[in-house]
Design a protein around this motif. Structure first.
Motif, mmCIF file in Angstrom:
data_model
loop_
_atom_site.group_PDB
_atom_site.id
_atom_site.type_symbol
_atom_site.label_atom_id
_atom_site.label_comp_id
_atom_site.label_asym_id
_atom_site.label_seq_id
_atom_site.Cartn_x
_atom_site.Cartn_y
_atom_site.Cartn_z
ATOM 1 N N GLN A 132 -68.234 98.093 -92.978
ATOM 2 C CA GLN A 132 -68.392 97.690 -94.320
ATOM 3 C C GLN A 132 -67.951 95.993 -94.246
ATOM 4 O OE1 GLN A 132 -66.429 99.882 -97.400
ATOM 5 N NE2 GLN A 132 -68.454 99.707 -98.915
ATOM 6 N N GLN A 133 -68.703 95.244 -94.894
ATOM 7 C CA GLN A 133 -68.176 93.760 -94.777
ATOM 8 C C GLN A 133 -67.538 93.304 -95.972
ATOM 9 O OE1 GLN A 133 -71.967 91.676 -93.870
ATOM 10 N NE2 GLN A 133 -71.295 91.312 -92.002
ATOM 11 N N GLN A 134 -67.873 93.923 -96.882
ATOM 12 C CA GLN A 134 -66.841 93.641 -98.103
ATOM 13 C C GLN A 134 -66.548 95.232 -98.903
ATOM 14 O OE1 GLN A 134 -69.298 90.800 -99.714
ATOM 15 N NE2 GLN A 134 -70.930 91.956 -100.807
ATOM 16 N N ARG A 135 -65.600 94.899 -99.774
ATOM 17 C CA ARG A 135 -65.331 96.329 -100.517
ATOM 18 C C ARG A 135 -64.617 95.969 -101.850
ATOM 19 N NH1 ARG A 135 -65.639 101.581 -99.354
ATOM 20 N NH2 ARG A 135 -64.245 102.955 -100.592
ATOM 21 N N TYR A 136 -65.154 96.234 -103.120
ATOM 22 C CA TYR A 136 -64.512 95.843 -104.270
ATOM 23 C C TYR A 136 -63.904 97.171 -104.772
ATOM 24 C CZ TYR A 136 -66.845 91.588 -103.792
ATOM 25 O OH TYR A 136 -67.476 90.379 -103.439
ATOM 26 N N MET A 137 -62.668 96.932 -105.641
ATOM 27 C CA MET A 137 -61.874 98.105 -105.827
ATOM 28 C C MET A 137 -62.088 98.204 -107.360
ATOM 29 S SD MET A 137 -58.542 98.274 -103.618
ATOM 30 C CE MET A 137 -57.802 99.626 -104.480
ATOM 31 N N GLY A 138 -62.164 99.589 -108.040
ATOM 32 C CA GLY A 138 -61.851 99.757 -109.349
ATOM 33 C C GLY A 138 -63.145 99.867 -109.966
ATOM 34 N N TRP A 139 -63.291 100.982 -111.068
ATOM 35 C CA TRP A 139 -64.142 100.865 -111.986
ATOM 36 C C TRP A 139 -63.721 100.529 -113.271
ATOM 37 C CZ3 TRP A 139 -69.125 101.092 -111.930
ATOM 38 C CH2 TRP A 139 -69.911 101.375 -113.105
ATOM 39 N N PRO A 140 -64.084 99.713 -114.257
ATOM 40 C CA PRO A 140 -65.420 98.983 -114.188
ATOM 41 C C PRO A 140 -65.368 97.860 -113.372
ATOM 42 C CG PRO A 140 -64.460 98.414 -116.395
ATOM 43 C CD PRO A 140 -63.375 99.432 -115.328
ATOM 44 N N GLU A 141 -64.178 97.445 -112.667
ATOM 45 C CA GLU A 141 -64.232 96.076 -112.224
ATOM 46 C C GLU A 141 -65.298 95.855 -111.230
ATOM 47 O OE1 GLU A 141 -61.740 98.011 -112.618
ATOM 48 O OE2 GLU A 141 -59.893 97.073 -113.914
ATOM 49 N N LYS A 142 -65.609 96.633 -110.321
ATOM 50 C CA LYS A 142 -66.915 96.452 -109.658
ATOM 51 C C LYS A 142 -68.163 96.233 -110.075
ATOM 52 C CE LYS A 142 -66.250 100.777 -107.053
ATOM 53 N NZ LYS A 142 -65.939 101.186 -105.822
ATOM 54 N N PHE A 143 -68.218 97.087 -111.204
ATOM 55 C CA PHE A 143 -69.657 96.857 -112.070
ATOM 56 C C PHE A 143 -69.556 95.469 -112.483
ATOM 57 C CE2 PHE A 143 -71.382 96.960 -116.390
ATOM 58 C CZ PHE A 143 -72.491 97.050 -116.116
ATOM 59 N N PHE A 144 -68.432 94.956 -113.106
ATOM 60 C CA PHE A 144 -68.473 93.539 -113.798
ATOM 61 C C PHE A 144 -68.666 92.634 -112.702
ATOM 62 C CE2 PHE A 144 -66.031 95.461 -117.409
ATOM 63 C CZ PHE A 144 -67.032 95.369 -118.328
ATOM 64 N N VAL A 145 -68.197 92.639 -111.580
ATOM 65 C CA VAL A 145 -68.599 91.868 -110.378
ATOM 66 C C VAL A 145 -69.902 91.668 -110.140
ATOM 67 C CG1 VAL A 145 -68.347 91.693 -107.767
ATOM 68 C CG2 VAL A 145 -66.284 91.937 -109.227
ATOM 69 N N ARG A 146 -70.760 92.784 -110.152
ATOM 70 C CA ARG A 146 -71.985 92.783 -109.916
ATOM 71 C C ARG A 146 -72.806 92.128 -111.152
ATOM 72 N NH1 ARG A 146 -74.563 96.916 -106.512
ATOM 73 N NH2 ARG A 146 -73.449 96.623 -104.592
ATOM 74 N N LEU A 147 -72.322 92.494 -112.452
ATOM 75 C CA LEU A 147 -72.954 91.983 -113.582
ATOM 76 C C LEU A 147 -72.715 90.207 -113.560
ATOM 77 C CD1 LEU A 147 -74.272 93.229 -116.078
ATOM 78 C CD2 LEU A 147 -71.996 92.919 -117.246
ATOM 79 N N ASN A 148 -71.612 89.939 -113.292
ATOM 80 C CA ASN A 148 -71.468 88.384 -113.315
ATOM 81 C C ASN A 148 -72.241 87.865 -112.363
ATOM 82 O OD1 ASN A 148 -69.812 86.435 -114.496
ATOM 83 N ND2 ASN A 148 -68.568 86.162 -112.613
ATOM 84 N N GLY A 149 -72.554 88.319 -111.167
ATOM 85 C CA GLY A 149 -73.432 87.918 -110.255
ATOM 86 C C GLY A 149 -74.804 87.659 -110.810
ATOM 87 N N LEU A 150 -75.262 88.787 -111.475
ATOM 88 C CA LEU A 150 -76.715 88.778 -112.051
ATOM 89 C C LEU A 150 -76.779 88.058 -113.433
ATOM 90 C CD1 LEU A 150 -77.569 92.467 -111.008
ATOM 91 C CD2 LEU A 150 -78.327 90.188 -109.967
ATOM 92 N N PHE A 151 -76.003 88.407 -114.170
ATOM 93 C CA PHE A 151 -75.938 88.068 -115.721
ATOM 94 C C PHE A 151 -74.582 87.323 -116.117
ATOM 95 C CE2 PHE A 151 -78.789 91.680 -115.180
ATOM 96 C CZ PHE A 151 -80.130 91.090 -115.403
ATOM 97 N N PRO A 152 -74.207 86.238 -115.637
ATOM 98 C CA PRO A 152 -73.006 85.715 -115.950
ATOM 99 C C PRO A 152 -72.776 85.591 -117.380
ATOM 100 C CG PRO A 152 -74.261 84.070 -114.842
ATOM 101 C CD PRO A 152 -75.043 85.274 -114.610
ATOM 102 N N GLY A 153 -73.940 85.309 -118.352
ATOM 103 C CA GLY A 153 -73.577 85.101 -119.498
ATOM 104 C C GLY A 153 -73.017 86.076 -120.160
ATOM 105 N N ILE A 154 -73.454 87.679 -119.951
ATOM 106 C CA ILE A 154 -72.875 88.785 -120.674
ATOM 107 C C ILE A 154 -71.434 88.739 -120.264
ATOM 108 C CG2 ILE A 154 -72.971 91.428 -120.505
ATOM 109 C CD1 ILE A 154 -75.806 91.115 -119.672
ATOM 110 N N VAL A 155 -70.974 88.556 -119.080
ATOM 111 C CA VAL A 155 -69.440 88.469 -118.882
ATOM 112 C C VAL A 155 -68.729 87.636 -119.470
ATOM 113 C CG1 VAL A 155 -67.777 88.724 -116.995
ATOM 114 C CG2 VAL A 155 -69.970 89.759 -116.553
ATOM 115 N N HIS A 156 -69.285 86.461 -119.404
ATOM 116 C CA HIS A 156 -69.020 85.246 -120.211
ATOM 117 C C HIS A 156 -68.515 85.463 -121.725
ATOM 118 C CE1 HIS A 156 -68.325 80.988 -121.292
ATOM 119 N NE2 HIS A 156 -69.096 81.229 -122.285
ATOM 120 N N SER A 157 -69.518 86.071 -122.230
ATOM 121 C CA SER A 157 -69.376 86.422 -123.748
ATOM 122 C C SER A 157 -68.003 87.401 -123.973
ATOM 123 C CB SER A 157 -70.526 87.019 -124.469
ATOM 124 O OG SER A 157 -71.608 86.280 -124.334
ATOM 125 N N ALA A 158 -68.070 88.455 -123.147
ATOM 126 C CA ALA A 158 -66.956 89.499 -123.015
ATOM 127 C C ALA A 158 -65.591 88.787 -123.092
ATOM 128 C CB ALA A 158 -67.372 90.532 -122.226
#
Ligand SMILES: NC(=O)c1ccc[n+]([C@@H]2O[C@H](COP(=O)([O-])OP(=O)(O)OC[C@H]3O[C@@H](n4cnc5c(N)ncnc54)[C@H](OP(=O)(O)O)[C@@H]3O)[C@@H](O)[C@H]2O)c1
Length: 265
Positions: free
Chosen positions: A220-246
């Motif tokens: 593995q080259q990268q590993r993210y820990m914790g739920w929901p944190e790893k989901f928010f990492v993905r979400l911020n990459g794809l839809f930063p506006g949603i994480v921004h508002s939250a």
């Protein structure tokens, strides 16, 4: 990577996560160089470990300090470099002391980069070698109150990704582990109170160490820990506006604890 008898440089070894990593590596029979500034903490750790390890007391933000580490590795050889050094400061950016901003960027990004550059030729000469940088969820999500820290960890993630690709045709495997909030002294009382107020989950240092062991035993080259944190990492990459508002909705709470933090300091 089989860890028995591997020569491992561990920076941040006196810290909460570093100590947990050292214990796991010790159990696997690795030979460690434990780097930090706090002799007392490192001595206590060493007394608890089974293997024959070496302490290096040094400030990695100075060139002299880094040279001390590099010369040990040049003399003894090196199979694995784990960068678990770090500092954090919780403040709104406009209030943060400029020296603290420099210290965060130097400790979390520039010094590890400079150390890595000098260690690469030593690692190259081994049949199998690795570099692991400990990043953070805040290396993928810009969070108010942690602007300088986020900048340093975004930088470390970018550095790691580029280096992974640059060294892809060598024997050095480069990885990035991103913990979420972890129960160590890195987090001040104000940060702990903020995490409680926001309902953020935290991990123990040993949970981070276990994830590191997973990285070392896999490709593995990268590993993210914790739920929901790893989901928010993905979400911020794809839809930063949603994480921004939250996060903007939480701004009042963050500001309240950041003010508490500036009074603590
Ligand atoms: N704790 C968290 O919530 C969390 C979450 C995500 C990511 N992380 C990351 O995990 C890593 C380890 O953090 P931690 O929680 O274990 O922090 P910690 O307990 O505060 O330990 C920090 C370590 O960094 C060392 N250090 C700091 N400045 C240094 C310098 N100039 N020269 C040499 N060593 C220096 C400290 O050494 P001395 O004490 O000996 O000075 C200590 O060993 C960091 O990269 C951090 O950003 C932590």
């Amino acid at each position: 990577m089989e860890l028995k008898d591997k020569r491992i440089l561990l920076t941040g070894a006196s810290g909460g996560i570093g100590q947990a990593i050292a214990r796991r590596l010790d159990q696997q029979g690795a030979k460690l160089w434990l780097v930090g500034r706090n002799l007392h903490k490192l001595q206590l750790l060493l007394d608890d470990l089974v293997g024959d390890h070496t302490i290096i007391i040094t400030d990695l933000n100075s060139q002299e300090g880094r040279e001390k580490v590099i010369s040990s590795c040049e003399q003894q050889g090196l199979d694995l470099f784990i960068n678990a050094v770090g500092v954090m400061d919780f403040q709104f950016y406009e209030q943060q002391d400029s020296r603290v901003i420099e210290q965060i960027l130097s400790t979390n990004l520039v010094s590890p980069m400079l150390l890595c550059q000098r260690l690469i030729p030593i690692l190259q000469s081994q049949p199998e070698a690795a570099i692991v940088n400990i990043g953070s969820t805040f290396g993928s999500i810009g969070h108010p109150g942690f602007t300088a820290y986020c900048a340093s960890k975004f930088g470390l993630r970018g550095f790691t990704e580029a280096l992974q690709r640059e060294l892809a045709d060598t024997r050095i495997k480069v990885s990035y582990l991103a913990p979420r909030a972890t129960q160590t002294e890195l987090n001040s009382d104000a940060v702990r109170s903020l995490n409680a107020a926001l309902g953020n989950n935290t991990d123990t240092p040993d949970q981070v160490a276990r994830e590191l062991m997973v990285i070392l035993s896999s490709n593995q080259q990268q590993r993210y820990m914790g739920w929901p944190e790893k989901f928010f990492v993905r979400l911020n990459g794809l839809f930063p506006g949603i994480v921004h508002s939250a996060l903007v909705k939480k701004l009042t709470i963050v500001r309240q604890y950041a003010e508490k933090s500036s009074h603590e300091g």
